[in-house]
Design an enzyme around this catalytic site. Structure first.
Site, short mmCIF file in Angstrom:
data_model
loop_
_atom_site.label_atom_id
_atom_site.label_comp_id
_atom_site.label_asym_id
_atom_site.label_seq_id
_atom_site.Cartn_x
_atom_site.Cartn_y
_atom_site.Cartn_z
N TRP A 42 0.51 -1.23 -0.13
CA TRP A 42 0.04 -0.21 -0.02
C TRP A 42 0.64 1.12 -0.48
O TRP A 42 2.04 1.29 0.73
CB TRP A 42 -1.22 0.15 1.37
CG TRP A 42 -0.99 1.56 1.45
CD1 TRP A 42 -1.16 2.35 2.28
CD2 TRP A 42 -3.32 1.37 1.15
NE1 TRP A 42 -1.82 3.51 2.56
CE2 TRP A 42 -2.99 2.87 1.71
CE3 TRP A 42 -4.14 1.02 0.45
CZ2 TRP A 42 -4.05 3.88 1.89
CZ3 TRP A 42 -5.12 2.20 0.33
CH2 TRP A 42 -5.19 3.43 0.66
N ASP A 45 0.04 9.29 1.02
CA ASP A 45 0.48 10.48 1.06
C ASP A 45 1.97 9.99 0.36
O ASP A 45 3.05 9.47 1.05
CB ASP A 45 0.62 10.88 2.40
CG ASP A 45 -0.53 11.30 2.67
OD1 ASP A 45 -1.48 10.54 1.85
OD2 ASP A 45 -1.33 11.26 4.03
N GLN A 61 4.26 7.18 2.78
CA GLN A 61 3.53 6.01 3.21
C GLN A 61 3.25 5.07 2.83
O GLN A 61 2.74 5.12 1.56
CB GLN A 61 2.40 6.92 3.33
CG GLN A 61 2.02 8.60 4.29
CD GLN A 61 2.39 8.03 5.86
OE1 GLN A 61 1.36 7.50 6.72
NE2 GLN A 61 3.74 8.30 6.49
N SER A 108 2.74 11.05 8.11
CA SER A 108 3.42 11.95 7.42
C SER A 108 3.92 13.34 7.76
O SER A 108 3.88 13.73 8.81
CB SER A 108 1.96 12.52 5.68
OG SER A 108 1.31 11.58 5.09
N ARG A 168 -1.61 17.07 12.72
CA ARG A 168 -0.19 16.02 12.01
C ARG A 168 0.55 16.50 10.68
O ARG A 168 -0.61 18.03 10.66
CB ARG A 168 -1.28 14.43 11.83
CG ARG A 168 -2.48 15.00 11.14
CD ARG A 168 -3.38 13.30 10.10
NE ARG A 168 -4.36 13.42 10.26
CZ ARG A 168 -5.72 13.54 10.61
NH1 ARG A 168 -5.42 13.04 12.08
NH2 ARG A 168 -6.93 13.30 10.01
N ASP A 169 0.67 15.74 9.68
CA ASP A 169 1.45 16.00 8.84
C ASP A 169 2.33 17.80 8.62
O ASP A 169 2.17 18.30 8.15
CB ASP A 169 0.04 16.45 7.62
CG ASP A 169 -0.90 15.60 7.96
OD1 ASP A 169 -0.19 14.11 7.94
OD2 ASP A 169 -2.56 15.74 7.06
N GLU A 222 -5.75 17.68 5.62
CA GLU A 222 -4.68 17.37 5.88
C GLU A 222 -3.52 17.40 4.97
O GLU A 222 -3.96 18.35 3.98
CB GLU A 222 -5.29 15.99 5.36
CG GLU A 222 -6.18 15.35 6.34
CD GLU A 222 -6.31 13.46 6.81
OE1 GLU A 222 -5.76 13.00 6.95
OE2 GLU A 222 -7.05 12.47 4.93
#
Length: 504
Positions: A42, A45, A61, A108, A168-169, A222
């Site tokens: 899989w 990002d 990711q 991420s 996040r990110d 995001e």
């Protein structure tokens, strides 16, 4: 000891990749031919995109063990030209109390060079009994390949009032000897972007809420990106809870003293269903390059089968790298990077002008009709048609009479571009729409169509509109036709190309 744990996790993942990637490459029918993919498993990002020591670096990711999303690692690859990629060992693997969980991991983030060393800043996600907690963490490398997690992690924890699973990110950059990072967040159910500052990438202080939604732009942003372009600043993100919007941008002004961003223009970086979590970076020539995940969460609920590619042992790819520039009206222009021209060859329709009669189909050719590019310009001054309909990935009639096809329509009467994939395969659904900027004095409209084994990307009006969709048609569905409806149409500079298979 902690980094030894990560090294063991990376070795285990690399062994799995070595065993399973050849099988995926040999048996998968939907693998892309010139778009970036992981060797198996899989991918979502793009992370840590950077031009470092003369090479492009993609981090991403990655769940190497399955075509399902799960415990996140950071995959890693390098390239000299943004097209041909060499996969390197996994850069980050879950190993610490702040990033080790089956439904968490190394989420991420971004990359930056400092004093010749490559730093990664990423979100660690774990659950130690108090629900999922997200923190910002640092890893670094002196050779750009092998990374060490900073022993003082986490370097930033959620501030008061911010849910611990909505933080996040991080996107990091340097200005006048100081480092800044913007982090996606939420407060009171509304999206926020928080700004922090540091002198050494390790010790951070909160500056301000850089930018926030009043509710009209969703409940979480995001993968926020924030960067200067010409004399303006651009805030880019993928909003959650904002309808069909997968990636939006805001153009405006930023004040380093107050740490606030104010926007005057907003738009969609891509109007299709499958372009999410893009990240930008600058290369050695100063170009602003954008790379996005060619998927989206909406059609992949966690409780269902995640589509045809999952069944082949992989899922996800990146859209083609795109150059981003700022137009005079402060909207973005987004086009494929020029390097794409090095892997395409003229092979198909080559006409200075084609006249389309009302209702009559014209067959066009572009390579094998699967891994190809088609370009043309609509001469609006001599076109009376209400709309122009381009059908791609069209197959022979099935036994029940159905025909696989994806229909791209330019509605000149109403000013819309649409992609209808409801008959593309036995999986894809939906019609995406993008507005066209038409006016009485507009004389031409450019069209650039990129097809690959399981994707379609459109760039219209010199990059004013981008529209990306995944489709999962068999290789045998490879015919292309065009027709005018409600009048005649004139197409100029019609060129078909074959695009090389370079992904494996």
């Amino acid at each position: 000891m902690s980094n030894e744990t990560m090294r063991r996790a990376i070795a285990q993942a690399e062994q799995h990749i070595a065993q399973h990637a050849p099988e995926v490459a040999a048996n998968a029918k939907m693998r892309q031919r010139y778009h970036f993919m992981a060797p198996c498993g899989w991918i979502n990002d793009p992370n840590g995109l950077i031009y470092f020591r003369g090479q492009y670096h993609f981090f991403y990711q990655f769940n190497p063990y399955s075509g399902f999303w799960s415990m996140m690692h950071w995959g890693h690859a390098v390239s000299d030209d943004l097209l041909h990629w060499k996969h390197l060992p996994i850069a980050l693997a879950p190993s610490e109390s702040y990033d080790n969980h089956p439904q968490g991991g190394c989420f991420s983030g971004s990359a930056i060079e400092k004093d010749g060393r490559l730093y990664l800043m990423y979100t660690g996600t774990a659950n130690n009994g108090n629900g999922f907690e997200q923190t910002q963490n640092i890893a670094y490398s002196d050779d750009g390949i092998n990374f060490i997690k900073y022993e003082g992690n986490p370097v930033i924890e959620p501030p008061e009032g911010v849910p611990h699973d909505f933080f996040r990110d991080p996107k990091v950059w340097e200005h006048d000897g100081q480092y800044y990072v913007v982090i996606g967040s939420q407060k009171d159910g509304r999206a926020q972007a928080l700004l922090y500052r540091s002198e050494d990438l390790l010790h951070w202080e909160f500056v301000n809420v850089l930018f926030e939604s009043r509710g009209e732009w969703g409940f979480m942003w995001e993968c926020p990106d924030f960067f200067p372009l010409a004399d303006k600043w651009v805030f880019l993100c993928s909003p959650m809870g904002a309808g069909e919007r997968t990636t939006v941008y805001f153009v405006g002004d930023f004040d380093y003293e107050t740490g606030r961003f104010t926007y005057t223009v907003t738009g969609e970086a891509d109007w299709g269903f499958d372009f999410y979590a893009p990240q930008t970076f600058t290369d050695a020539s100063g170009r602003r390059i954008m790379v996005g995940w060619a998927n989206c969460w909406d059609w992949m609920p966690f409780w269902k089968d995640w589509g045809p590619t999952y069944r082949e042992g992989w899922c996800g790819s990146f859209a083609v790298p795109r150059e981003v520039t700022l137009a005079d009206d402060l909207t973005l222009r987004i086009v494929p990077v020029r390097e794409l021209g090095t892997i395409r060859t003229p092979d198909g329709t080559d006409a200075n002008m084609l006249t389309l009669a009302d209702g009559a189909e014209t067959v066009l050719h572009a390579g094998d009709g699967v891994s190809c590019e088609l370009q043309f310009v609509i001469d609006l001054a001599s076109t009376s048609a209400q709309r122009i309909e381009l059908t791609v990935r069209r197959g022979e009639p099935e036994t029940d009479g159905t025909v696989l096809r994806t229909i791209f329509t330019i509605d000149l009467q109403h000013g819309w571009s649409t992609i209808d994939r409801t008959e593309s395969d036995d999986w894809s659904r939906g019609v995406s729409r993008a507005p066209l900027r038409l006016s009485p004095d507009k004389r031409e409209l450019s069209v650039d169509v990129l097809l690959d084994q399981s994707s379609l990307e459109l760039f219209l009006d010199e990059g004013a509109v981008a529209q990306s969709m995944n489709i999962f048609a068999p290789t045998s569905a490879n015919d292309i036709t065009v027709r005018a409806i409600g009048g005649t149409a004139t197409l100029l500079n019609v060129h078909g190309y074959q695009v090389e298979n370079i992904s494996e």
